[in-house]
Design a protein around this motif. Structure first.
Motif, short mmCIF file in Angstrom:
data_model
loop_
_atom_site.label_atom_id
_atom_site.label_comp_id
_atom_site.label_asym_id
_atom_site.label_seq_id
_atom_site.Cartn_x
_atom_site.Cartn_y
_atom_site.Cartn_z
N UNK A 77 62.64 34.17 39.02
CA UNK A 77 63.56 34.69 38.02
C UNK A 77 63.61 36.22 38.07
N UNK A 78 62.45 36.85 38.21
CA UNK A 78 62.37 38.30 38.32
C UNK A 78 63.12 38.78 39.56
N UNK A 79 62.96 38.07 40.66
CA UNK A 79 63.65 38.43 41.89
C UNK A 79 65.16 38.30 41.71
N UNK A 80 65.60 37.24 41.04
CA UNK A 80 67.04 37.05 40.80
C UNK A 80 67.58 38.17 39.91
N UNK A 84 70.43 40.97 40.71
CA UNK A 84 71.56 41.20 39.81
C UNK A 84 71.68 42.66 39.38
N UNK A 85 70.72 43.49 39.81
CA UNK A 85 70.81 44.93 39.55
C UNK A 85 70.07 45.41 38.33
N UNK A 86 69.21 44.60 37.72
CA UNK A 86 68.44 45.03 36.55
C UNK A 86 67.37 46.02 37.00
N UNK A 91 62.17 47.73 39.56
CA UNK A 91 60.93 48.51 39.56
C UNK A 91 59.72 47.59 39.65
N UNK A 92 59.76 46.48 38.91
CA UNK A 92 58.62 45.54 38.93
C UNK A 92 58.45 44.91 40.31
N UNK A 96 55.28 45.21 42.76
CA UNK A 96 54.60 44.04 43.31
C UNK A 96 54.49 44.15 44.83
N UNK A 97 55.55 44.63 45.47
CA UNK A 97 55.53 44.80 46.92
C UNK A 97 54.47 45.83 47.30
#
Length: 191
Positions: A77-80, A84-86, A91-92, A96-97
């Protein structure tokens, strides 16, 4: 006459913090002869997130249903949201990366030392490197072959630059850029 065991001596006053002498454990004998049972040590602390991440859920991805952990579903969901440009999601994900790369680097075996040999300065080597790295491409203009920088490389360089770019330098950079219309040029510096 001797007093029976458990009776206080005449000079010993029983009270708070002073139990009767007879209730003391004999010297050299433990009050817990069996010791603490094995496995009864302190269990690792479990947080509500530990319980949450054990839950599995079914998600639909690419037209297929599959069972995933709640942690993986949240990451998806975070990746999606990042796609979507959030901004917060982006940043998150980048954080994580970075954490993943740092963990992988810590686990990686130490790199072998590489000896670098420097060749004499040759402008063709630099041009070949720019083309190889896809930072620039050869173009033909007025029968003359030139090397022009890709717009993304020019944009990255402008974004890093702290000082203002003089107008004459700006026009030179524009003339040596492939697709200069794709670059966000510094304001107030167009010809």
């Amino acid at each position: 006459m001797t007093k029976p065991p458990g009776e206080p001596a005449d000079d010993y006053e029983v009270g708070r913090g002073k139990p009767p002498k007879g209730s003391y454990f004999p010297k050299g004998k433990s009050g817990n002869p069996g010791g603490r049972p094995k496995g009864s040590g302190k269990a690792p602390a479990r947080t509500p997130f530990d319980v949450l991440f054990e839950i599995t859920t079914i998600i639909e991805q690419n037209g297929r249903s599959r069972e995933v952990t709640a942690e993986e579903a949240l990451e998806q969901k975070l990746l999606q949201m990042a796609f979507d440009g959030k901004a917060t999601a982006i940043r998150r994900i980048l954080k994580m990366i970075g954490e993943r790369e740092a963990a992988r680097a810590a686990l990686a075996p130490p790199a072998n030392r590489v000896r670098v040999r420097y060749a004499s300065h040759d402008p063709d080597n630099a041009n070949a490197a720019l083309v190889f790295l896809e930072i620039a491409d050869h173009t033909t203009n007025d029968g003359c072959e030139r090397l022009k920088l890709h717009a993304w490389a020019v944009q990255a360089a402008l974004d890093r630059r702290r000082r203002k770019l003089p107008a004459k330098d700006l026009s030179v950079v524009k003339s040596h850029t492939l697709n200069p219309e794709l670059v966000r040029w510094p304001e107030g510096r167009d010809e």
